[in-house]
Every structure is written in structure tokens, then in C-alpha cells.
Design a protein around this motif. Structure first.
Motif, PDB file in Angstrom:
ATOM      1  N   MET A  11       0.709  -1.023   0.156  1.00 49.68           N
ATOM      2  CA  MET A  11      -0.480   0.010  -0.523  1.00 49.68           C
ATOM      3  C   MET A  11       0.200   1.794  -0.067  1.00 49.68           C
ATOM      4  N   LYS A  12       0.581   2.635  -0.721  1.00 51.39           N
ATOM      5  CA  LYS A  12       1.367   4.130  -0.852  1.00 51.39           C
ATOM      6  C   LYS A  12       0.992   4.866   0.184  1.00 51.39           C
ATOM      7  N   LEU A  13       1.774   4.291   1.165  1.00 48.18           N
ATOM      8  CA  LEU A  13       2.357   6.188   2.451  1.00 48.18           C
ATOM      9  C   LEU A  13       1.092   6.903   2.186  1.00 48.18           C
ATOM     10  N   SER A  14       0.365   7.160   0.935  1.00 47.37           N
ATOM     11  CA  SER A  14      -0.001   7.937   0.502  1.00 47.37           C
ATOM     12  C   SER A  14      -1.511   8.148   0.922  1.00 47.37           C
ATOM     13  N   GLU A  15      -1.707   6.758   1.119  1.00 42.73           N
ATOM     14  CA  GLU A  15      -3.001   6.391   0.810  1.00 42.73           C
ATOM     15  C   GLU A  15      -3.338   5.998   2.333  1.00 42.73           C
ATOM     16  N   ILE A  16      -2.038   5.545   3.088  1.00 44.48           N
ATOM     17  CA  ILE A  16      -2.078   5.646   4.555  1.00 44.48           C
ATOM     18  C   ILE A  16      -2.708   6.644   5.199  1.00 44.48           C
ATOM     19  N   VAL A  17      -1.724   7.714   4.737  1.00 45.12           N
ATOM     20  CA  VAL A  17      -2.134   9.477   5.151  1.00 45.12           C
ATOM     21  C   VAL A  17      -3.514   9.855   5.024  1.00 45.12           C
ATOM     22  N   ARG A  18      -4.467   9.524   3.757  1.00 43.74           N
ATOM     23  CA  ARG A  18      -5.617   9.818   3.423  1.00 43.74           C
ATOM     24  C   ARG A  18      -6.237   9.067   4.429  1.00 43.74           C
ATOM     25  N   ASN A  19      -6.457   7.718   4.403  1.00 39.20           N
ATOM     26  CA  ASN A  19      -7.298   6.738   5.052  1.00 39.20           C
ATOM     27  C   ASN A  19      -7.456   7.148   6.874  1.00 39.20           C
ATOM     28  N   LEU A  20      -6.501   7.511   7.362  1.00 44.06           N
ATOM     29  CA  LEU A  20      -6.030   7.421   8.809  1.00 44.06           C
ATOM     30  C   LEU A  20      -6.183   9.222   9.157  1.00 44.06           C
ATOM     31  N   GLU A  21      -6.510   9.934   7.890  1.00 48.47           N
ATOM     32  CA  GLU A  21      -6.123  11.449   7.793  1.00 48.47           C
ATOM     33  C   GLU A  21      -4.848  12.044   9.063  1.00 48.47           C
ATOM     34  N   LEU A  22      -3.763  11.648   8.210  1.00 50.99           N
ATOM     35  CA  LEU A  22      -2.876  11.470   9.506  1.00 50.99           C
ATOM     36  C   LEU A  22      -2.210  13.247   8.761  1.00 50.99           C
ATOM     37  N   ASN A  23      -1.711  14.197   9.846  1.00 54.69           N
ATOM     38  CA  ASN A  23      -0.377  15.413   9.283  1.00 54.69           C
ATOM     39  C   ASN A  23       0.769  14.954   9.023  1.00 54.69           C
ATOM     40  N   VAL A  24       0.546  15.370   8.108  1.00 52.53           N
ATOM     41  CA  VAL A  24       2.192  15.510   6.883  1.00 52.53           C
ATOM     42  C   VAL A  24       3.501  16.343   8.038  1.00 52.53           C
ATOM     43  N   ILE A  25       4.364  15.986   8.726  1.00 53.41           N
ATOM     44  CA  ILE A  25       5.765  17.184   8.544  1.00 53.41           C
ATOM     45  C   ILE A  25       6.023  16.749   7.819  1.00 53.41           C
ATOM     46  N   TYR A  26       6.889  15.641   7.171  1.00 51.85           N
ATOM     47  CA  TYR A  26       7.419  15.653   6.228  1.00 51.85           C
ATOM     48  C   TYR A  26       7.138  14.147   5.414  1.00 51.85           C
ATOM     49  N   MET A  27       7.514  14.563   3.803  1.00 54.94           N
ATOM     50  CA  MET A  27       6.891  13.229   2.926  1.00 54.94           C
ATOM     51  C   MET A  27       7.932  14.369   1.422  1.00 54.94           C
ATOM     52  N   ASP A  28       8.709  13.601   1.227  1.00 54.54           N
ATOM     53  CA  ASP A  28       9.041  13.548   0.392  1.00 54.54           C
ATOM     54  C   ASP A  28       8.756  12.725  -0.789  1.00 54.54           C
ATOM     55  N   GLU A  29       8.722  11.306  -1.252  1.00 58.02           N
ATOM     56  CA  GLU A  29       8.423   9.921  -1.501  1.00 58.02           C
ATOM     57  C   GLU A  29       6.745   9.554  -1.474  1.00 58.02           C
ATOM     58  N   ASP A  30       6.014   9.022  -2.257  1.00 52.74           N
ATOM     59  CA  ASP A  30       5.164   7.970  -1.565  1.00 52.74           C
ATOM     60  C   ASP A  30       5.382   6.624  -1.612  1.00 52.74           C
ATOM     61  N   TYR A  31       5.896   6.290  -1.134  1.00 57.54           N
ATOM     62  CA  TYR A  31       7.070   4.833  -0.586  1.00 57.54           C
ATOM     63  C   TYR A  31       5.936   3.630  -0.757  1.00 57.54           C
ATOM     64  N   GLU A  32       5.985   2.838  -0.872  1.00 64.75           N
ATOM     65  CA  GLU A  32       5.412   1.284  -1.192  1.00 64.75           C
ATOM     66  C   GLU A  32       6.036   0.993   0.308  1.00 64.75           C
ATOM     67  N   ILE A  33       4.444   1.016   1.667  1.00 67.21           N
ATOM     68  CA  ILE A  33       4.572  -0.153   2.627  1.00 67.21           C
ATOM     69  C   ILE A  33       4.142  -1.247   2.963  1.00 67.21           C
ATOM     70  N   ARG A  34       5.247  -1.828   2.925  1.00 71.02           N
ATOM     71  CA  ARG A  34       4.802  -3.296   2.956  1.00 71.02           C
ATOM     72  C   ARG A  34       4.783  -4.245   4.596  1.00 71.02           C
ATOM     73  N   GLY A  35       4.752  -2.899   5.339  1.00 70.96           N
ATOM     74  CA  GLY A  35       4.838  -3.593   6.656  1.00 70.96           C
ATOM     75  C   GLY A  35       4.310  -3.073   8.455  1.00 70.96           C
TER      76      GLY A  35
END
Length: 115
Positions: free
Chosen positions: A1-25
């Protein structure tokens, strides 16, 4: 799952995010030595620890993103080091238990790193 999907679904506030990493665990712990021994690569780390040593642990283990929970905010030194190392930093007022439950429901599982 892409990090951006996690941010959106959990309604997280981004302090810093340069790349949209694939999160595997994922991993949740406030004990740095435990995270060093058990964090899978390409993972998200849920913690209240906001000091600069969290970035060193993330680099060592291959963690791509840290979610600071319970309204904890990292200091300037931590943010600066995260930018240098390209470790995404996210925050939420939600507690660790709830955040991990939400990650699990999205399909992010805790998997021990092979040793």
C-alpha cells in the motif's frame, strides 16, 4: 500500500514526506532496541518517541515512515535529519492502539524481519 493511501485513510498530518513509498509492513514500539531487532524493511513505525534517534533507527532498519501518535511532535533536529535521510514523518492525535488497528484493517501487518 502506498504511504499516501495510509495518510489519507488515517487522516494523518504530514510533517515531511518526500516520496510516496510502498509500505509492506509495520511495527509499534517505543523501545528503540526492539524496533532495531524486529522492524521489517519498507515499513511504517508507530511510536511516541520523537527524538532524533528515531531517525537513526529508521535508517538502520529500512523503515520508510514514522507515525508519531498521541499528539507528539518531533523537534527541529528530528525533522531536519528525517529530510536528510528521506524518512517520512506523520502525526496524529489518535493513540497507538487505535492507529495500529486502523493500519491492520488497511492490510498493513506486523511481520518480523528475517534475522
Amino acid at each position: 500500500m502506498k504511504l499516501s493511501e495510509i495518510v489519507r485513510n488515517l487522516e494523518l498530518n504530514v510533517i515531511y514526506m518526500d516520496e510516496d513509498y510502498e509500505i509492506r509492513g509495520g511495527i509499534v514500539s517505543d523501545l528503540l532496541s526492539f524496533v532495531m531487532a524486529h522492524a521489517p524493511e519498507d515499513s511504517v513505525w508507530v511510536t511516541i518517541q520523537t527524538h532524533v534517534n528515531t531517525i537513526a533507527v529508521a535508517v538502520l532498519t529500512g523503515i520508510k515512515s514514522i507515525i508519531f501518535v498521541s499528539g507528539q511532535n518531533p523537534n527541529e533536529e528530528t525533522v531536519k535529519k528525517a529530510k536528510e535521510e528521506k524518512i517520512a514523518l506523520l502525526i496524529t492525535k489518535d493513540n497507538a492502539f487505535n492507529v495500529v488497528g486502523k493500519l491492520y484493517s488497511l492490510g498493513i501487518k506486523g511481520v518480523d524481519r528475517l534475522q
